[in-house]
Motif scaffolding. Structure first.
Motif, PDB file in Angstrom:
ATOM      1  N   THR A  48       0.856  -1.187   0.000  1.00 19.99           N
ATOM      2  CA  THR A  48       0.000   0.000   0.000  1.00 19.99           C
ATOM      3  C   THR A  48       0.891   1.235   0.000  1.00 19.99           C
ATOM      4  O   THR A  48       1.795   1.359   0.829  1.00 19.99           O
ATOM      5  N   THR A  49       0.612   2.161  -0.916  1.00 20.18           N
ATOM      6  CA  THR A  49       1.535   3.277  -1.131  1.00 20.18           C
ATOM      7  C   THR A  49       0.821   4.551  -1.557  1.00 20.18           C
ATOM      8  O   THR A  49      -0.252   4.505  -2.187  1.00 20.18           O
ATOM      9  N   ASN A  50       1.439   5.681  -1.216  1.00 18.41           N
ATOM     10  CA  ASN A  50       1.010   6.975  -1.746  1.00 18.41           C
ATOM     11  C   ASN A  50       1.661   7.259  -3.093  1.00 18.41           C
ATOM     12  O   ASN A  50       1.380   8.285  -3.712  1.00 18.41           O
ATOM     13  N   GLU A  51       2.553   6.356  -3.509  1.00 14.33           N
ATOM     14  CA  GLU A  51       3.298   6.522  -4.774  1.00 14.33           C
ATOM     15  C   GLU A  51       3.031   5.314  -5.684  1.00 14.33           C
ATOM     16  O   GLU A  51       3.949   4.589  -6.062  1.00 14.33           O
ATOM     17  N   PRO A  52       1.782   5.090  -6.059  1.00 10.49           N
ATOM     18  CA  PRO A  52       1.481   3.896  -6.870  1.00 10.49           C
ATOM     19  C   PRO A  52       2.171   3.902  -8.220  1.00 10.49           C
ATOM     20  O   PRO A  52       2.530   2.834  -8.741  1.00 10.49           O
TER      21      PRO A  52
END
Length: 249
Positions: free
Chosen positions: A237-241
């Motif tokens: 899970t990331t803010n930088e997909p």
């Protein structure tokens, strides 16, 4: 011939690592400057090819479920405010704060993408459990059981979700339980901060041996992404997909 063989081995290695899947944290919001947890961010996550979009739900004073991360909207405590009042406050892009019903209906139009529903903790434990209960009800009502997974920091709320829908994927977020403890309680996945796995790397293998999935949050640095890919994490899970998609492909 040797070059071709080496290239084949490298390709197989990349394919093995790329089993890790991308989850956009609160949607794919950052690159396009979209509001977190907005339907626009959900749709952007689908557009760029994410496996899933994560989102947060909270319960209002009058028992409605809305999609929002913080426990307040412009200073109004969600658990102490009715939906009608909260909906007067719009997101920066002009969207109304979505109800869970609206968000799920938008997600239903994106059947290729999973929806990861996080039940947030309320100050009152009974309201957290009610939020969990109503979330499952909405998912069932809209016939989205096959598309929605659940995560939560509240151990009892996760147990309740697993009881209400035994076929659901339910992962625990807090990071204070061993894989065996979580599995015994009814969870079938761990979704811990990546630093927890770095301190307890054996938990990844233990969880997999128990048939559980491994997710990690919120992973924004390339080095941490690469470490988790090498450890064969199922999800990140990331803010930088966009960055993670690039690394995987």
């Amino acid at each position: 011939m040797k070059f071709v063989l080496n290239l084949l081995l490298m390709t197989l290695s990349v394919l093995a690592f790329s089993q890790t899947k991308v989850i956009a944290h609160r949607g794919a919001f950052k690159a396009q400057n979209l509001p977190e947890n907005s339907i626009a961010a959900l749709e952007e996550a689908a557009r760029i090819g994410c496996f899933a979009s994560e989102f947060d739900v909270r319960i209002t004073k009058d028992g409605e479920i809305i999609v929002h991360h913080d426990d307040d909207v412009d200073g109004l405590i969600i658990s102490e405010t009715n939906l009608k009042e909260l909906r007067k406050h719009k997101l920066p892009n002009g969207e109304k704060i979505p109800t869970l019903e609206e968000y799920l209906k938008a997600g239903k139009k994106l059947p290729q993408m999973r929806l990861v529903l996080e039940v947030k903790k309320s100050k009152q434990p009974e309201m957290t459990l009610e939020a969990a209960r109503k979330s499952v009800e909405w998912v069932k009502k809209l016939k989205l059981e096959h598309q929605v997974d659940y995560i939560t920091f509240d151990f009892e709320a996760g147990k309740l979700i697993a009881e209400l829908n035994p076929d659901a994927n339910v992962a625990y977020l807090e990071g204070d339980k061993t894989p065996e403890q979580a599995k015994t309680a009814g969870y079938n996945g761990l979704d811990y901060h990546y630093s927890v796995y770095q301190k307890n790397p054996n938990w990844i293998e233990e969880a997999h041996d128990l048939g559980m999935t491994i997710n990690a949050w919120t992973v924004n640095e390339e080095a941490d992404m690469n470490w988790l890919i090498e450890q064969e994490a199922d999800f990140i899970t990331t803010n930088e997909p966009e960055l993670l998609i690039k690394l995987l492909h």
